[in-house]
Design a protein around this motif. Structure first.
Motif, short mmCIF file in Angstrom:
data_model
loop_
_atom_site.label_atom_id
_atom_site.label_comp_id
_atom_site.label_asym_id
_atom_site.label_seq_id
_atom_site.Cartn_x
_atom_site.Cartn_y
_atom_site.Cartn_z
N MET A 139 0.85 -1.20 0.00
CA MET A 139 0.00 0.00 0.00
C MET A 139 0.88 1.26 0.00
O MET A 139 2.03 1.23 0.42
N CYS A 140 0.32 2.34 -0.49
CA CYS A 140 1.02 3.62 -0.62
C CYS A 140 1.60 4.04 0.73
O CYS A 140 0.90 4.03 1.75
N ALA A 141 2.89 4.41 0.72
CA ALA A 141 3.57 4.82 1.96
C ALA A 141 3.02 6.13 2.49
O ALA A 141 3.13 6.42 3.68
N MET A 142 2.42 6.94 1.62
CA MET A 142 1.96 8.26 2.06
C MET A 142 0.51 8.22 2.56
O MET A 142 0.20 8.76 3.60
N CYS A 143 -0.37 7.61 1.80
CA CYS A 143 -1.78 7.65 2.19
C CYS A 143 -2.30 6.30 2.68
O CYS A 143 -3.27 6.26 3.44
N GLY A 144 -1.68 5.21 2.25
CA GLY A 144 -2.12 3.88 2.68
C GLY A 144 -3.47 3.47 2.13
O GLY A 144 -4.00 2.42 2.49
N HIS A 187 -2.99 9.98 -8.63
CA HIS A 187 -4.18 9.79 -7.80
C HIS A 187 -3.98 10.00 -6.30
O HIS A 187 -4.95 10.19 -5.59
N CYS A 188 -2.76 9.95 -5.81
CA CYS A 188 -2.53 10.09 -4.37
C CYS A 188 -2.63 11.57 -3.98
O CYS A 188 -1.90 12.41 -4.49
N HIS A 189 -3.53 11.85 -3.05
CA HIS A 189 -3.71 13.27 -2.68
C HIS A 189 -2.52 13.81 -1.89
O HIS A 189 -2.21 14.99 -1.95
N MET A 218 1.00 4.95 -11.30
CA MET A 218 -0.15 5.78 -11.60
C MET A 218 -0.72 6.42 -10.34
O MET A 218 -1.14 7.57 -10.35
N HIS A 219 -0.72 5.66 -9.25
CA HIS A 219 -1.24 6.23 -8.00
C HIS A 219 -0.33 7.36 -7.51
O HIS A 219 -0.83 8.43 -7.17
N LEU A 220 0.98 7.11 -7.50
CA LEU A 220 1.90 8.12 -6.98
C LEU A 220 1.88 9.41 -7.80
O LEU A 220 2.00 10.49 -7.26
ZN LIG Z 1 -1.16 7.45 -1.83
#
Ligand SMILES: [Zn+2]
Length: 141
Positions: free
Chosen positions: A94-99, A111-113, A106-108
């Motif tokens: 899972m994303c280290a910033m938002c989880g 899409h990641c806020h 693509m998320h980084l």
């Molecule tokens: Zn994220």
């Protein structure tokens, strides 16, 4: 006799003919185009996609340095890519910033806020007005 009754014999030596390109003979390119047409789903390529792919490889920046090529090919070392490549055995991707979602390129980038907030701060620092595109192709324009 019926099968060969219409065959006209010529006074020439026999030779191999590559049916996909009778003029030039065998070319890997002709096999590629044949397989591409036969195996891949055909859809209408948008003008944006044509523009993007036409200009993507014309960058003066070496491809190993160009992050756009790395991003397009999804070669960014995200958690999910590292796990898929066997570099990391950690199944938590899972994303280290938002989880909130799997950490993929693509998320980084789109899409990641949390990441978007960082991109906007960097853009402001550079004095650039920026709107994050919704996908990779829009980024390349
Ligand atoms: Zn994220």
């Amino acid at each position: 006799m019926h099968l060969i009754s219409n065959v006209n014999l010529l006074d020439r030596n026999d030779r191999w003919i590559w049916c996909l390109d009778r003029e030039k003979g065998f070319l890997v390119k002709s096999v590629y185009y044949f397989l591409n047409k036969a195996l891949l789903p055909q859809y209408e390529i948008t003008p944006l996609e044509i523009f993007t792919f036409k200009n993507l490889w014309k960058s003066s920046v070496p491809s190993k340095v160009s992050w756009s090529g790395q991003l397009l090919l999804d070669k960014i070392p995200t958690r999910q890519n590292l796990y898929y490549r066997g570099v990391s055995w950690n199944t938590y991707v899972m994303c280290a910033m938002c989880g909130g979602e799997a950490e993929m390129s693509m998320h980084l980038f789109f899409h990641c806020h949390y990441a978007a907030a960082i991109w906007y701060v960097v853009a402001r620092w550079l004095g650039v007005i920026m709107v994050l595109p919704s996908n990779m192709l829009m980024l390349m324009v």
